[in-house]
Design a protein around this motif. Structure first.
Motif, mmCIF file in Angstrom:
data_model
loop_
_atom_site.group_PDB
_atom_site.id
_atom_site.type_symbol
_atom_site.label_atom_id
_atom_site.label_comp_id
_atom_site.label_asym_id
_atom_site.label_seq_id
_atom_site.Cartn_x
_atom_site.Cartn_y
_atom_site.Cartn_z
ATOM 1 N N VAL A 121 -7.199 1.225 -0.903
ATOM 2 C CA VAL A 121 -6.957 0.020 -0.102
ATOM 3 C C VAL A 121 -5.736 0.237 0.796
ATOM 4 C CG1 VAL A 121 -6.420 -2.437 -0.190
ATOM 5 C CG2 VAL A 121 -8.013 -1.451 -1.851
ATOM 6 N N MET A 122 -4.640 0.620 0.204
ATOM 7 C CA MET A 122 -3.414 0.893 0.983
ATOM 8 C C MET A 122 -2.489 1.750 0.126
ATOM 9 S SD MET A 122 -1.639 0.805 3.662
ATOM 10 C CE MET A 122 -2.925 -0.058 4.566
ATOM 11 N N GLU A 176 5.684 -1.661 5.779
ATOM 12 C CA GLU A 176 4.256 -2.007 5.830
ATOM 13 C C GLU A 176 3.566 -1.261 6.969
ATOM 14 O OE1 GLU A 176 4.797 -6.588 4.070
ATOM 15 O OE2 GLU A 176 3.926 -6.282 6.054
ATOM 16 N N PRO A 210 2.674 -2.801 -1.782
ATOM 17 C CA PRO A 210 2.908 -2.560 -0.351
ATOM 18 C C PRO A 210 3.680 -3.667 0.375
ATOM 19 C CG PRO A 210 0.644 -1.997 -0.940
ATOM 20 C CD PRO A 210 1.243 -2.723 -2.124
ATOM 21 N N LYS A 211 3.768 -4.867 -0.201
ATOM 22 C CA LYS A 211 4.471 -5.948 0.491
ATOM 23 C C LYS A 211 5.901 -5.539 0.807
ATOM 24 C CE LYS A 211 3.945 -9.936 1.135
ATOM 25 N NZ LYS A 211 3.575 -10.678 2.375
ATOM 26 N N GLN A 221 8.876 -5.250 6.862
ATOM 27 C CA GLN A 221 7.683 -5.089 7.701
ATOM 28 C C GLN A 221 7.555 -3.654 8.211
ATOM 29 O OE1 GLN A 221 7.180 -8.061 10.814
ATOM 30 N NE2 GLN A 221 5.511 -6.911 11.764
ATOM 31 N N CYS A 246 -5.853 -3.423 5.683
ATOM 32 C CA CYS A 246 -4.392 -3.350 5.850
ATOM 33 C C CYS A 246 -3.645 -3.533 4.531
ATOM 34 C CB CYS A 246 -3.919 -4.410 6.841
ATOM 35 S SG CYS A 246 -4.564 -4.143 8.496
ATOM 36 N N GLY A 247 -4.375 -3.763 3.444
ATOM 37 C CA GLY A 247 -3.686 -4.018 2.184
ATOM 38 C C GLY A 247 -2.935 -5.346 2.232
ATOM 39 N N ILE A 248 -2.193 -5.596 1.178
ATOM 40 C CA ILE A 248 -1.472 -6.870 1.070
ATOM 41 C C ILE A 248 -0.158 -6.734 1.834
ATOM 42 C CG2 ILE A 248 -0.533 -8.559 -0.552
ATOM 43 C CD1 ILE A 248 -2.634 -7.580 -2.581
ATOM 44 N N GLN A 249 -0.264 -6.804 3.140
ATOM 45 C CA GLN A 249 0.873 -6.563 4.044
ATOM 46 C C GLN A 249 0.692 -7.476 5.257
ATOM 47 O OE1 GLN A 249 2.055 -1.988 3.241
ATOM 48 N NE2 GLN A 249 0.535 -2.175 4.859
ATOM 49 N N GLU A 250 0.884 -8.762 5.051
ATOM 50 C CA GLU A 250 0.502 -9.712 6.083
ATOM 51 C C GLU A 250 1.402 -9.676 7.311
ATOM 52 O OE1 GLU A 250 0.822 -10.499 2.858
ATOM 53 O OE2 GLU A 250 -1.207 -11.003 2.207
ATOM 54 N N ASN A 251 2.696 -9.461 7.105
ATOM 55 C CA ASN A 251 3.571 -9.468 8.280
ATOM 56 C C ASN A 251 3.156 -8.380 9.264
ATOM 57 O OD1 ASN A 251 4.955 -11.487 7.020
ATOM 58 N ND2 ASN A 251 6.752 -10.291 6.516
#
Lengths: 645, 645
Positions: free
Chosen positions: B205-206, A174, B168-169, A171, A381-386
């Motif tokens: 996007v990121m 991210e 990015p994850k 995280q 935020c891009g694919i960065q859910e946390n």
């Protein structure tokens, strides 16, 4: 009072930290270290060695930040986020030095039942901007506060204090990327590089090339002697002018100042007691602070800070009415209301900024229209859910209305612990989950969010709304934007009929949290239907009516808030079926039937829901295959009527 | 049959890929692309453009891997993990090419209700080693398979196929570090760098500097033309000999081969239909594959692969008996049994290897003794829980007994979605959660895992055991190590009394999953106590007996498996109190009382549990403050008796 007058340096008035101020700070650091060791000794529990290595970093950050006991409850100021919350003893000592709390209270109350001085820092202590304890989340919170400052047009700074053991947490990477992408140059991270974590040297436990990683994500790094206030001052001054986000890597020594703790993992989480405690205080040049504090013990523990809910100044516009002939999906009704409220308030003086967070799904979660109308308020935020979950949560505590829309499995299942921490932190996030239940189209089992009621039921301060149709979605969206606290709206993907009675829209009326609306009247049986399942339940009731079974249908849009009068009324029919496109074990049915058992309500009762991971196919087919079509609901209720007889 | 004979290259017999083989592969790639476009067109749903850009990468990886329709159900072979599961059409086309599935079945059944060809790849399709659909998890699964290969002494390789949008994850960075730290040089990642994700160019996007990030974590990177089988072959051959984990960055074009899809985000998730479908097939040089497949349509969908549970060959030793005078904590009882079984089987021929995963908490979760006795089987993962959850899950599907012990909030709340995917994947993880409930000592609210029953109740294939005392912990540990499937053991931190009857240990007997053991007999009331709360409930029963209320106590160690005979018996007393140090809304009480309502069981019933985030203090004090001491339990039951009258 233990301290001389504290040295604040937030105006950065000196070119270099003057020797006199450095001496003052060094002296105070010894007192703070003594306090930290005393806190842990008094509680016989805590993390002394990391508190000692981080102490000067803490003092420098709080000294450099424009945050005081006087302004810390307001928003126009700097923010300090503590990511390695287990070094709480250093935080409390520093906050005592700067006058936020009483030093003796901290010693007397640290880690004691009922005290605000918890083992990991919490917002109930003034000066703590974000409660932590789950490593790796602090930088994301810093991103959130910085985004809120920017949206509010306030030119402030954010300091994030971190450990080196937590650096491998994904995280953090991210958060680095979001901060760099949004050019949040007012964020400074300070990392305590003592090279020790519980299991040994950081490089032996899990190598992470800290400098290279931060630089690869676009940050400037500064190496700094974390034991020198002059060096820390110089680094923070450089960071202010860098025009880039800066990470200050503070070289420190675990347990610094207490010989038997230095550079060893043993005292990561162990108190020094007896002779060792006395030796520690002697080496730090301090009196027996435990004994001294005991003399100042108060009858009651010091009071926790009350966190005022943050109201939103917003023009909510006029609700939209979807007529009997309209069919739209709840996602679109949400997106339309959001865009309208967004535009009404965008960059208007006196209005609370609305920020909308996205993880590369704006088209599907219907925040694209908002993004077009309010481009500066749309945070990709891009694919960065946390990271997004924590950043959105912290932003909402930083004075903006913070909306994050994502698929259910990503916004909640993937970021569950972050949302839990938003709960602990009494944030004000507005979380919009789309593609919940079985209503995800052909994406299949990995995307079916059939656990969100259960996940949300674990939180104490979140509200959950599962709108039954587009009218309720519109009303609930406007209500959520204005209502303080964490609120989740959950909705599926498909177009829905407008729920009507006598040909008129039934839910084009003010939304009341906690009300289960009766959408169909019948004396012979009752269906409690979760959110959008109400439509199918009404169809089922139509089928049952043809067979002479008059069935009431309640739209349970607020599954966590049991409407006991509706529940009681439903049981009076003698037959109650709960219906949800959610795991049948863990959803609304269990919550409501358990309450019915406690209330002594008696009827033939059954839960209908999802018993296995679902198929990948068009929604209507999937519902049929999973036993949740209108036909299947009617059949289940007929079966239940046989039991009732 | 659509294809010529497939080109396998897993022996890497050629220095360079010969032109004849390249031509064959290129020709096959056009067919595979046609199949992918046809699948999406037939379903009118799916992700065609990414399937096209990834197609040669897929074919190269499956061609390079020693995995065939014949060996894919065994363990001694290479593994292929698909991380960007939404490119499933490419996966199914490739698997058709290599004979794992029928090409026409894939076209006819893709994304159709009841079919194994789900929108995101699942293990029910042979050749799919790990179901995905939540981005960022694949590399962790690859780490798990590689760890299992190493532990089993099998010299194989693992290929992980990834997208660039997911880079990015944070979990990916965690996985990179674990793979580098454990020197899993047999892992090769292939990344489809098409530079497009849903919202546009990846860099817009990121931004994620893919090459720099992988290198900063110790990987070798190879840039490669992802549209050239010769280049892919050369890169994979180099990777085999690199002596380091290698990431192959495959430069590709989104939608490659279909002009109107090329380099545009539009067809990320949209089907080409009508004229556009026909144009696509023409450009790819293929006939109307939808029509052709329809001619080969079968009466029933092709059957899903049945995943056989993996048994473990282990000597479980003799259970340890804790006597009436012993007091130990369940953690230690677990750690002791684990170490004993570990040592009995360590490096013994014919035994299933036991791997123990740690996130820097071995001392607290009591896996240190195992680490000492079986050092090569102890996997230190650092503070990287998301990665650890997936890696441990995949390792368990790769033929080892995979144990991950961590605090409840980290092993489950922080890694919830990863554990959900372990459920979807029918893994065999043994997850040991310590510090659950309020029993965490002074760490405070952030560390109190009061949601684990709820979280686990969302899964369909996990078993949950909350042992009531050290004897049950010892038995359940040995049972879990041997029993196939995902199993979670949950336990607190404190020392516990041995549960006894007539002075003899009550639970030093075979563990039966699903049995609620009656640990105290009484006719006037019943307490259903979650796991270790049984001890406090027995104390409460003692207090009640003094007041003339004879109370039965059931130890509910398997809260997800309702023991209906115990439940019925409890209700026959007329007064039932459920007791748990878990969120009262979402725990065992709700599950069991909801079932009681369905069964028509009638009594005065109440749930006792946690109503707010808890205090930070010594455990006994915290339980008292939260209304869960023996006194408080007794008082709650007395109150309930008044209602019962």
């Amino acid at each position: 009072m233990v301290f001389d007058k504290a040295v604040k340096m937030n105006s950065f008035q000196w070119k270099k930290l003057p020797p006199a101020e450095e001496r003052q700070l060094d002296k105070a650091a010894q007192v703070c270290k003594g306090l930290a060791v005393a806190m842990v000794a008094r509680a016989n529990s805590g993390h002394p060695a990391g508190a000692l290595s981080s102490m000067k970093m803490y003092m420098a950050a709080y000294g450099a930040a424009n945050v005081t006991p006087q302004n810390c409850d307001s928003l126009d100021r700097d923010f300090v986020v503590i990511s390695h919350g287990h070094t709480s003893a250093a935080a409390y000592a520093t906050l005592a030095y700067y006058g936020f709390v009483d030093a003796f209270d901290a010693v007397n109350e640290f880690r004691r039942t009922g005290s605000r001085f918890q083992g990991h820092v919490e917002r109930m202590v003034p000066g703590v901007d974000w409660g932590s304890g789950c490593l790796g989340q602090g930088l994301s919170a810093g991103a959130g506060f910085a985004l809120a400052q920017k949206a509010r047009g306030y030119d402030g700074r954010v300091y994030v204090l971190m450990g080196d053991g937590e650096q491998p947490k994904g995280q953090i990477a991210e958060a680095r990327r979001l901060i760099a992408a949004r050019k949040l140059t007012n964020v400074t991270a300070l990392i305590d590089v003592n090279d020790i974590q519980i299991s040994g040297r950081c490089g032996d436990v899990m190598p992470a090339h800290i400098k290279e990683l931060w630089e690869a994500d676009g940050w400037q790094t500064i190496l700094c002697d974390g034991d020198s206030f002059a060096a820390l001052y110089a680094a923070l001054k450089t960071a202010r002018a860098a025009g880039r986000p800066v990470a200050v890597l503070c070289r420190t020594t675990m347990g610094k100042g207490v010989s038997f703790m230095e550079d060893k993992p043993d005292y990561h989480g162990k108190a020094a007691s007896g002779d060792l405690y006395r030796q520690a205080m002697k080496e730090l040049g301090q009196p027996d602070l435990v004994a001294l504090a005991a003399e100042h013990k108060k009858a009651k523990f010091s009071a926790a800070r009350a966190l005022e809910p943050l109201g939103a100044a917003l023009d909510l516009g006029a609700p939209k009415v979807y007529g009997p002939a309209d069919t739209t999906d709840n996602r679109s009704a949400f997106g339309s209301a959001l865009a309208e409220v967004g535009q009404l308030n965008y960059k208007k003086a006196g209005r609370t900024p609305v920020l909308v967070f996205d993880c590369d799904l704006a088209g599907s979660v219907k925040t694209g229209e908002f993004a077009k109308k309010c481009p500066d308020s749309f945070i990709q935020c891009g694919i960065q859910e946390n990271n997004t979950a924590t950043a959105a949560g912290a932003a909402s505590a930083g004075g903006v209305v913070s909306v994050w829309a994502d698929f259910g499995v990503f916004g909640l299942a993937e970021a569950y612990n972050q949302q839990r921490m938003n709960d602990v932190n009494h944030a004000n996030e507005k979380l919009v989950l789309t593609h919940v239940g079985l209503d995800v189209g052909e994406d299949g089992m990995t995307h079916q969010c059939i656990d969100y009621v259960s996940l949300m039921s674990n939180f104490f301060n979140w509200k959950l709304v599962v709108p039954a149709d587009p009218n309720q979605t519109d009303r609930a969206t406007r209500w959520a934007l204005k209502t303080p606290g964490n609120i989740c709206l959950a909705m599926g993907r498909s177009k829905l009929p407008t729920l009507c009675a006598n040909g008129k829209p039934l839910l084009a009326r003010d939304f009341t949290y906690g009300e289960a609306v009766k959408v169909r009247e019948g004396k012979d049986a009752a269906i409690l239907a979760l959110g959008a399942m109400a439509g199918r339940a009404v169809q089922a009731a139509g089928l049952l009516a043809e067979k002479g079974v008059e069935t009431s249908v309640y739209a349970v849009s607020c599954p966590l808030e049991i409407d006991e009068s509706a529940l009681t009324e439903a049981f009076q029919t003698g037959t109650v079926l709960t219906v949800e496109d959610h795991n049948v074990n863990s959803g609304m049915g269990s919550l409501w039937l358990a309450r019915a058992e406690e209330l002594g309500l008696r009827a033939a009762a059954r839960r209908l829901g999802v018993h296995r991971y679902g198929d990948s196919g068009p929604s209507e087919e999937v519902y049929a295959a999973m036993g949740l079509s209108a036909d299947a609901i009617a059949a289940a209720l007929e079966d239940l009527k046989k039991v009732a007889r």
